[in-house]
Design a protein around this motif. Structure first.
Motif, PDB file in Angstrom:
ATOM      1  N   ILE A   1       0.817  -1.217   0.000  1.00  0.00           N
ATOM      2  CA  ILE A   1       0.000   0.000   0.000  1.00  0.00           C
ATOM      3  C   ILE A   1       0.850   1.266   0.000  1.00  0.00           C
ATOM      4  O   ILE A   1       0.480   2.250  -0.619  1.00  0.00           O
ATOM      5  CB  ILE A   1      -1.032   0.001   1.155  1.00  0.00           C
ATOM      6  CG1 ILE A   1      -2.089   1.092   0.899  1.00  0.00           C
ATOM      7  CG2 ILE A   1      -0.347   0.135   2.498  1.00  0.00           C
ATOM      8  CD1 ILE A   1      -3.339   0.959   1.714  1.00  0.00           C
ATOM      9  N   ASP A   2       1.997   1.234   0.656  1.00  0.00           N
ATOM     10  CA  ASP A   2       2.859   2.414   0.652  1.00  0.00           C
ATOM     11  C   ASP A   2       3.312   2.743  -0.770  1.00  0.00           C
ATOM     12  O   ASP A   2       3.276   3.893  -1.196  1.00  0.00           O
ATOM     13  CB  ASP A   2       4.063   2.210   1.573  1.00  0.00           C
ATOM     14  CG  ASP A   2       3.662   2.241   3.032  1.00  0.00           C
ATOM     15  OD1 ASP A   2       3.448   3.345   3.566  1.00  0.00           O
ATOM     16  OD2 ASP A   2       3.549   1.157   3.635  1.00  0.00           O
ATOM     17  N   ARG A   3       3.736   1.717  -1.488  1.00  0.00           N
ATOM     18  CA  ARG A   3       4.172   1.923  -2.871  1.00  0.00           C
ATOM     19  C   ARG A   3       3.007   2.380  -3.746  1.00  0.00           C
ATOM     20  O   ARG A   3       3.158   3.258  -4.592  1.00  0.00           O
ATOM     21  CB  ARG A   3       4.800   0.651  -3.432  1.00  0.00           C
ATOM     22  CG  ARG A   3       5.482   0.901  -4.770  1.00  0.00           C
ATOM     23  CD  ARG A   3       6.251  -0.293  -5.236  1.00  0.00           C
ATOM     24  NE  ARG A   3       5.286  -1.259  -5.760  1.00  0.00           N
ATOM     25  CZ  ARG A   3       5.497  -2.561  -5.853  1.00  0.00           C
ATOM     26  NH1 ARG A   3       6.634  -3.064  -5.449  1.00  0.00           N
ATOM     27  NH2 ARG A   3       4.586  -3.356  -6.343  1.00  0.00           N
ATOM     28  N   ALA A   4       1.815   1.793  -3.551  1.00  0.00           N
ATOM     29  CA  ALA A   4       0.643   2.179  -4.340  1.00  0.00           C
ATOM     30  C   ALA A   4       0.278   3.645  -4.094  1.00  0.00           C
ATOM     31  O   ALA A   4      -0.002   4.394  -5.034  1.00  0.00           O
ATOM     32  CB  ALA A   4      -0.541   1.273  -4.004  1.00  0.00           C
ATOM     33  N   VAL A   5       0.285   4.069  -2.835  1.00  0.00           N
ATOM     34  CA  VAL A   5      -0.033   5.468  -2.507  1.00  0.00           C
ATOM     35  C   VAL A   5       1.021   6.393  -3.085  1.00  0.00           C
ATOM     36  O   VAL A   5       0.688   7.427  -3.680  1.00  0.00           O
ATOM     37  CB  VAL A   5      -0.191   5.648  -0.977  1.00  0.00           C
ATOM     38  CG1 VAL A   5      -0.178   7.128  -0.598  1.00  0.00           C
ATOM     39  CG2 VAL A   5      -1.476   4.980  -0.501  1.00  0.00           C
ATOM     40  N   ASP A   6       2.293   6.037  -2.955  1.00  0.00           N
ATOM     41  CA  ASP A   6       3.357   6.863  -3.532  1.00  0.00           C
ATOM     42  C   ASP A   6       3.166   7.007  -5.040  1.00  0.00           C
ATOM     43  O   ASP A   6       3.345   8.098  -5.600  1.00  0.00           O
ATOM     44  CB  ASP A   6       4.736   6.269  -3.241  1.00  0.00           C
ATOM     45  CG  ASP A   6       5.125   6.363  -1.770  1.00  0.00           C
ATOM     46  OD1 ASP A   6       4.489   7.132  -1.016  1.00  0.00           O
ATOM     47  OD2 ASP A   6       6.072   5.653  -1.376  1.00  0.00           O
TER      48      ASP A   6
END
Length: 126
Positions: free
Chosen positions: A72-77
């Motif tokens: 999710i961190d990568r997706a949000v970034d």
């Protein structure tokens, strides 16, 4: 009676052109046009979502489409890098990226909107 039906969902947008660009170019989904001036979003699960124009469109006040992701961190970034604002909602403890995390269950979710104001999310969980 409907247990074997190949059901699908849909929601309205105020501009088919903006929706085509957002879902196809910004989010990278396969989008096809229909002869009736509507769009079909082809999801990785094989499901389709029907988008139709509505002159007096009112954005949904709830999440209309959820995208499960592994990171999710990568997706949000990635969403933010594409110019998408992560939404913040009262009553949710969201971190600096706008991600609401439930440490006890391992679930996390972040919300964003399409150009018509409909709420979408990226989410993860065990």
């Amino acid at each position: 009676m409907l247990g074997e039906s190949k059901a699908f969902s849909g929601f309205s947008v105020d501009s088919i052109e903006e929706a085509r660009r957002f879902y196809g170019e910004t989010l990278g989904l396969k989008v096809t046009d229909d002869e009736m001036g509507t769009l079909a979003l082809h999801l990785g699960s094989g499901a389709q979502v029907f988008l139709y124009p509505k002159e007096n469109h009112t954005p949904a006040s709830f999440t209309v489409l959820n995208f499960p992701v592994e990171d999710i961190d990568r997706a949000v970034d990635d969403l933010v890098a594409r110019g998408i604002a992560i939404q913040r909602y009262e009553g949710f403890d969201q971190d600096e990226k706008g991600i609401a995390r439930d440490e006890s269950s391992g679930h996390a979710i972040a919300w964003f909107e399409d150009p018509a104001g409909n709420v979408l999310s990226v989410l993860t969980g065990p």
